[in-house]
Design a protein around this motif. Structure first.
Motif, PDB file in Angstrom:
ATOM      1  N   TYR A  18      -6.882   3.267  -2.580  1.00  0.00           N
ATOM      2  CA  TYR A  18      -6.823   3.031  -4.105  1.00  0.00           C
ATOM      3  C   TYR A  18      -6.905   1.590  -4.400  1.00  0.00           C
ATOM      4  CZ  TYR A  18      -5.684   3.822  -8.728  1.00  0.00           C
ATOM      5  OH  TYR A  18      -5.762   3.996 -10.011  1.00  0.00           O
ATOM      6  N   ALA A  19      -6.446   0.708  -3.451  1.00  0.00           N
ATOM      7  CA  ALA A  19      -6.559  -1.044  -3.567  1.00  0.00           C
ATOM      8  C   ALA A  19      -7.908  -1.099  -2.678  1.00  0.00           C
ATOM      9  CB  ALA A  19      -5.465  -1.435  -2.862  1.00  0.00           C
ATOM     10  N   ASN A  20      -9.025  -0.379  -2.337  1.00  0.00           N
ATOM     11  CA  ASN A  20     -10.142  -0.719  -1.922  1.00  0.00           C
ATOM     12  C   ASN A  20     -10.045  -1.726  -0.876  1.00  0.00           C
ATOM     13  OD1 ASN A  20     -12.976  -0.539  -1.465  1.00  0.00           O
ATOM     14  ND2 ASN A  20     -13.321  -1.920  -3.428  1.00  0.00           N
TER      15      ASN A  20
ATOM     16  N   LEU B 272      -9.876  -2.938   5.377  1.00  0.00           N
ATOM     17  CA  LEU B 272      -9.302  -2.600   6.723  1.00  0.00           C
ATOM     18  C   LEU B 272      -9.922  -1.212   7.164  1.00  0.00           C
ATOM     19  CD1 LEU B 272      -5.672  -3.584   6.460  1.00  0.00           C
ATOM     20  CD2 LEU B 272      -7.444  -4.645   7.640  1.00  0.00           C
TER      21      LEU B 272
ATOM     22  N   ARG C 128       4.183  11.674   4.990  1.00  0.00           N
ATOM     23  CA  ARG C 128       4.791  10.484   5.240  1.00  0.00           C
ATOM     24  C   ARG C 128       5.154  10.385   6.707  1.00  0.00           C
ATOM     25  NH1 ARG C 128       7.600  11.438   0.483  1.00  0.00           N
ATOM     26  NH2 ARG C 128       9.495  11.909   1.605  1.00  0.00           N
TER      27      ARG C 128
ATOM     28  N   ASN D 185      -6.392  -4.393  -8.793  1.00  0.00           N
ATOM     29  CA  ASN D 185      -5.310  -3.976  -8.032  1.00  0.00           C
ATOM     30  C   ASN D 185      -4.107  -4.109  -8.611  1.00  0.00           C
ATOM     31  OD1 ASN D 185      -6.960  -2.782  -6.041  1.00  0.00           O
ATOM     32  ND2 ASN D 185      -6.641  -4.594  -4.903  1.00  0.00           N
TER      33      ASN D 185
ATOM     34  N   VAL E 173       1.840   1.836  -3.509  1.00  0.00           N
ATOM     35  CA  VAL E 173       0.575   2.122  -4.270  1.00  0.00           C
ATOM     36  C   VAL E 173       0.131   3.483  -4.088  1.00  0.00           C
ATOM     37  CG1 VAL E 173      -1.901   1.699  -4.421  1.00  0.00           C
ATOM     38  CG2 VAL E 173      -0.330  -0.287  -4.389  1.00  0.00           C
ATOM     39  N   GLY E 174       0.024   4.151  -2.853  1.00  0.00           N
ATOM     40  CA  GLY E 174      -0.042   5.387  -2.231  1.00  0.00           C
ATOM     41  C   GLY E 174       0.750   6.435  -3.174  1.00  0.00           C
TER      42      GLY E 174
ATOM     43  N   PRO F 288       0.848   7.925   2.374  1.00  0.00           N
ATOM     44  CA  PRO F 288       0.943   7.028   0.926  1.00  0.00           C
ATOM     45  C   PRO F 288       0.280   5.707   1.657  1.00  0.00           C
ATOM     46  CG  PRO F 288       3.011   8.188   1.232  1.00  0.00           C
ATOM     47  CD  PRO F 288       2.185   8.671   2.392  1.00  0.00           C
ATOM     48  N   GLU F 289       0.519   5.122   3.030  1.00  0.00           N
ATOM     49  CA  GLU F 289       0.066   3.920   3.389  1.00  0.00           C
ATOM     50  C   GLU F 289      -1.559   4.045   3.072  1.00  0.00           C
ATOM     51  OE1 GLU F 289       2.162   2.146   6.535  1.00  0.00           O
ATOM     52  OE2 GLU F 289       0.143   1.227   6.955  1.00  0.00           O
TER      53      GLU F 289
ATOM     54  N   PRO G 145       0.802  -1.303  -0.081  1.00  0.00           N
ATOM     55  CA  PRO G 145      -0.164   0.077   0.089  1.00  0.00           C
ATOM     56  C   PRO G 145       0.946   1.444   0.099  1.00  0.00           C
ATOM     57  CG  PRO G 145      -0.693  -1.522   1.782  1.00  0.00           C
ATOM     58  CD  PRO G 145       0.523  -2.314   1.039  1.00  0.00           C
ATOM     59  N   GLU G 146       1.971   1.365   0.559  1.00  0.00           N
ATOM     60  CA  GLU G 146       2.777   2.460   0.734  1.00  0.00           C
ATOM     61  C   GLU G 146       3.236   2.854  -0.848  1.00  0.00           C
ATOM     62  OE1 GLU G 146       5.649   2.565   3.968  1.00  0.00           O
ATOM     63  OE2 GLU G 146       6.925   3.905   2.650  1.00  0.00           O
TER      64      GLU G 146
ATOM     65  N   VAL H 232      -3.305   6.256   1.593  1.00  0.00           N
ATOM     66  CA  VAL H 232      -3.904   6.311  -0.031  1.00  0.00           C
ATOM     67  C   VAL H 232      -3.696   5.038  -0.592  1.00  0.00           C
ATOM     68  CG1 VAL H 232      -3.133   7.553  -2.110  1.00  0.00           C
ATOM     69  CG2 VAL H 232      -2.857   8.716   0.382  1.00  0.00           C
ATOM     70  N   GLY H 233      -2.870   4.330  -0.426  1.00  0.00           N
ATOM     71  CA  GLY H 233      -2.687   2.904  -1.137  1.00  0.00           C
ATOM     72  C   GLY H 233      -3.877   2.165  -0.495  1.00  0.00           C
ATOM     73  N   LYS H 234      -4.219   2.069   0.662  1.00  0.00           N
ATOM     74  CA  LYS H 234      -5.383   1.352   1.083  1.00  0.00           C
ATOM     75  C   LYS H 234      -6.641   1.619   0.259  1.00  0.00           C
ATOM     76  CE  LYS H 234      -3.540  -0.362   5.383  1.00  0.00           C
ATOM     77  NZ  LYS H 234      -3.366   0.129   6.990  1.00  0.00           N
TER      78      LYS H 234
ATOM     79  N   ARG I 251      -6.219  -0.572 -11.933  1.00  0.00           N
ATOM     80  CA  ARG I 251      -5.969   0.686 -11.050  1.00  0.00           C
ATOM     81  C   ARG I 251      -4.646   1.328 -11.045  1.00  0.00           C
ATOM     82  NH1 ARG I 251      -9.795   1.012  -6.364  1.00  0.00           N
ATOM     83  NH2 ARG I 251     -11.374  -0.420  -6.806  1.00  0.00           N
TER      84      ARG I 251
END
Lengths: 283, 283
Positions: free
Chosen positions: B130-132, B135, B110, A169, A126-127, B123-124, A123-124, B126-128, A173
């Motif tokens: 974006y990856a839906n 959590l 960050r 993913n 991806v973000g 970013p962590e 995720p980091e 944001v990544g969550k 995306r």
């Protein structure tokens, strides 16, 4: 007839560059190392992993495959990942999908150190991709490889109308983020979209990643468009075929990838390239 | 005439729920606490921060403002953030934008612990988003508040054609992720887009976040569409006005937010709601 985007040829070029980069890193005392973890005995996974290994070795990358039994617990897998996270000789770690049902893939994705995330799924990372960070970070290999293809074939991205079919993913995306970062107008269509053709017919760049064989036909494509087919389906005769009906599509598109020989080889080449980048960035 | 999406009224409802949640948390011995860090003496920032503080206090949230001089170094700021990261009594941390030029905003983003990231910019997180991810994680407050508005006004999202004008990290990009996760077909248009109207005129849901006053007029809108105006511009008379020309747009749209009294109040209400969620999730 559309110009063929030859992923096999381009992958050779990228691999040659990677091999060169490996040689240079070795003169600096760095030996890029990729660890591929495979849980269980899925036949297709074994073949993928064997191909990755072979390619890595060809390019001078130290490649280690860790085969775990299919009843491996999540705790055991996470512990192993942590060992590789700590191991300074390892630059890239990836866990082959699919995983057995007792293991949560998202947890595995989070466990791999962002600095060793060969697949770019943490995720980091991806973000950072989504926020268009100017730092170094890994990106999902299939869409990253597609960006290399678009650049190699001089496809204009800024201002282009890019349409992505599929919102996974792994492909849809991150592909959307990469194209948006490159200043395309980006639309993501998917199974809930009404009248999908209304979107695909307007696309200057059309990326198809659905897993549905021959979903996109010539009539769904804007004349002259660049069409990238991420599909890898088996037809009734066991032959590999894409999400795009190549025969009709290639009569309308301006540029098009074949299946096989398009996106596939570029994905592995990009994984190798990215492993070497991770090694460089770790300095 | 379009139905008015009354952000002020809805914010009151959300705030009442937040106040209730705070009361409940306090019976469990948890006092939600938000720290707002402000660097320098930008007048607008001071007003924003004062409003956030006041709202937090009204709702029973412990709110602390840390005012730093405008020549604060990045190292000093990151050290302070780390202190709050370690402080178990603090549940939410945010750093008010804009920051002086010696400070890298992305590094600040960050540095805030993902678990205390009141703005949802790490970013962590944001990544969550974006990856839906399934959590619990915080999300940028403006687009999160817009999702609350769409739900409150029964706007159908799954299968709708959603068009977002603007691709900022604070609004456009997380808005795209939220709408994609909710199964809209999502298009992001921006300054490089050619023929923007061709997209906006097809939108069932149109979100405008450009900072350009009255960019979108009635003729750019699909009849019956839901129009969300994120703009907060001052006109020549110093009056607050949106990115949408309300007068012409409200004659075409089905539902529309006013400026002021639309997205603005919902953003602060969502920040408060999210601070309390962070406190809950920290248990």
């Amino acid at each position: 007839m559309a110009e063929l985007i030859d992923g096999k040829q381009l992958a050779k070029k990228v691999n040659a560059q990677t091999e060169q980069a490996v040689t240079e890193l070795k003169t600096q005392g760095i030996e890029p190392k990729l660890v591929v973890i495979i849980v269980g005995d899925d036949e297709a996974s074994r073949i993928y992993v064997r191909n990755k290994n072979r390619k890595a070795q060809q390019l001078g990358i130290n490649s280690e495959t860790k085969q775990l039994p299919k009843d491996t617990s999540q705790t055991e897998l996470l512990k192993l990942i942590d060992q590789y996270n700590q191991d300074e000789t390892v630059h890239g770690i990836m866990v082959q999908s699919p995983l057995p049902s007792q293991i949560d893939e998202a947890a595995v994705t989070r466990a791999i150190s962002p600095a060793k995330d060969a697949d770019g799924f943490n995720p980091e990372n991806v973000g950072k991709l989504y926020a268009n960070s100017d730092l170094n970070f890994p990106v999902s290999c299939t869409p990253k490889g597609i960006m290399t293809m678009l650049a190699a074939y001089d496809v204009q991205i800024a201002g282009a109308n890019a349409v992505i079919v599929g919102r996974s993913n792994i492909v849809g995306r991150p592909m959307a983020a990469l194209l948006l970062n490159a200043s395309a107008t980006v639309t993501v269509v998917h199974s809930h979209t009404q009248n999908m053709q209304a979107y695909t017919r307007e696309a200057d760049i059309l990326i198809v990643a659905t897993g549905i064989a021959h979903l996109i036909k010539g009539e769904d494509i804007k004349p002259g468009a660049t069409v990238i087919d991420v599909g890898m389906n088996r037809d009734e005769n066991g032959k590999l075929t894409g999400d795009v009906d190549f025969e009709s599509a290639s009569k309308v598109a301006g540029k098009i990838t074949p299946v096989p020989g398009g996106v596939g080889p570029m994905t592995i080449a990009t994984l190798m390239q990215q492993t070497v980048e991770l090694a460089k960035w770790s300095e």
